[in-house]
Scaffold this motif. Structure first.
Motif, mmCIF file in Angstrom:
data_model
loop_
_atom_site.group_PDB
_atom_site.id
_atom_site.type_symbol
_atom_site.label_atom_id
_atom_site.label_comp_id
_atom_site.label_asym_id
_atom_site.label_seq_id
_atom_site.Cartn_x
_atom_site.Cartn_y
_atom_site.Cartn_z
ATOM 1 N N GLU A 46 66.234 73.096 12.666
ATOM 2 C CA GLU A 46 66.474 72.111 12.301
ATOM 3 C C GLU A 46 65.104 70.012 12.186
ATOM 4 N N ASP A 47 64.404 70.429 13.468
ATOM 5 C CA ASP A 47 63.793 69.721 13.293
ATOM 6 C C ASP A 47 62.034 69.637 12.601
ATOM 7 N N ILE A 48 62.082 70.973 12.663
ATOM 8 C CA ILE A 48 60.972 71.582 12.047
ATOM 9 C C ILE A 48 61.126 71.980 10.761
ATOM 10 N N ASN A 49 61.840 72.048 10.368
ATOM 11 C CA ASN A 49 62.632 71.714 8.806
ATOM 12 C C ASN A 49 62.146 70.140 8.345
ATOM 13 N N ASP A 54 60.823 65.874 5.870
ATOM 14 C CA ASP A 54 60.779 64.622 5.181
ATOM 15 C C ASP A 54 59.123 64.218 5.715
ATOM 16 N N GLY A 55 58.411 64.638 6.114
ATOM 17 C CA GLY A 55 57.047 64.093 5.951
ATOM 18 C C GLY A 55 56.534 64.397 5.426
ATOM 19 N N TRP A 56 55.781 65.232 5.184
ATOM 20 C CA TRP A 56 54.526 66.017 4.916
ATOM 21 C C TRP A 56 55.142 66.670 2.961
ATOM 22 N N ALA A 57 56.506 67.344 2.925
ATOM 23 C CA ALA A 57 56.704 66.944 1.439
ATOM 24 C C ALA A 57 56.732 66.202 0.656
ATOM 25 N N ILE A 58 56.829 65.030 1.037
ATOM 26 C CA ILE A 58 57.281 63.859 0.328
ATOM 27 C C ILE A 58 55.579 63.319 0.215
ATOM 28 N N ARG A 59 55.423 63.168 1.329
ATOM 29 C CA ARG A 59 53.369 62.747 0.875
ATOM 30 C C ARG A 59 52.709 64.393 0.492
ATOM 31 N N SER A 60 52.878 65.579 0.003
ATOM 32 C CA SER A 60 52.564 66.496 -0.373
ATOM 33 C C SER A 60 53.129 66.569 -2.298
#
Length: 142
Positions: A46-49, A54-60
Motif C-alpha cells: 500500500e505504501d509503495i503504491n 501520489d508522488g512520482w506519478a503526479i510529477r511525471s
C-alpha cells in the motif's frame, strides 16, 4: 503514428530496435524495484503504491524524467546515483513474489487477487482507472 494521433496522443519515435517497448521497459524497471522493496519488507505494498501514485506519478504527469533531472540538477542526480545505484535491484530473473502469488492462484484482478485483494468486477476496476486517468488529463488541460 496516425493511430496514436487519432486517439489524441502524441506518438514517440523509436530510433533503435530493442526488446520491449519504451514504455514497457520503463514501467518494468519501476515494477522490479517496487517488488524488490516489498520483498525486503522496506514498506508495505500500500505504501509503495502510494509513493508512486501520489508522488512520482503526479510529477511525471507534468514533466518527464529528463526535465526532472534538469530541475534537480545533474550534479545532484549523479551524487544520488553514485550512492543509490549499488543498492537497487539488478536481478536477472522475475521477483519470487510473482511466482508465490501465481502459485497461490493470485494472478490479478481476474482472480480477485494479486498483490492486493479485489471484490469488484475486473471491468469496474479498469473503468475506474480509465475514468481517473481521463479526469487527470482534463485537469492538466490535455
Amino acid at each position: 503514428a496516425a493511430f496514436v494521433e487519432s486517439v489524441d496522443r502524441e506518438p514517440i519515435r523509436v530510433e533503435k530496435d530493442v526488446p520491449g517497448f519504451v514504455w514497457n521497459r520503463l514501467q518494468l524497471a519501476v515494477f522490479r524495484e517496487a517488488l524488490h522493496l516489498l520483498e525486503r519488507e522496506v514498506a508495505s505494498a500500500e505504501d509503495i503504491n502510494r509513493a508512486i501514485r501520489d508522488g512520482w506519478a503526479i510529477r511525471s504527469a507534468a514533466i518527464g524524467p529528463f526535465e526532472t533531472m534538469d530541475i534537480a540538477g545533474l550534479d545532484l542526480v549523479r551524487t544520488v546515483a553514485e550512492e543509490l545505484n549499488p543498492h537497487l535491484c539488478n536481478a536477472d530473473e522475475p521477483n519470487p513474489l510473482l511466482e508465490e502469488n501465481l502459485s497461490a492462484g493470485r494472478s490479478g484482478i481476474h482472480d480477485g487477487a494479486g498483490i492486493f485483494e479485489y471484490d469488484e468486477e475486473p471491468s469496474e476496476i479498469v473503468r475506474h482507472r480509465d475514468t481517473t486517468v481521463a479526469a487527470i488529463r482534463r485537469a492538466l488541460g490535455e
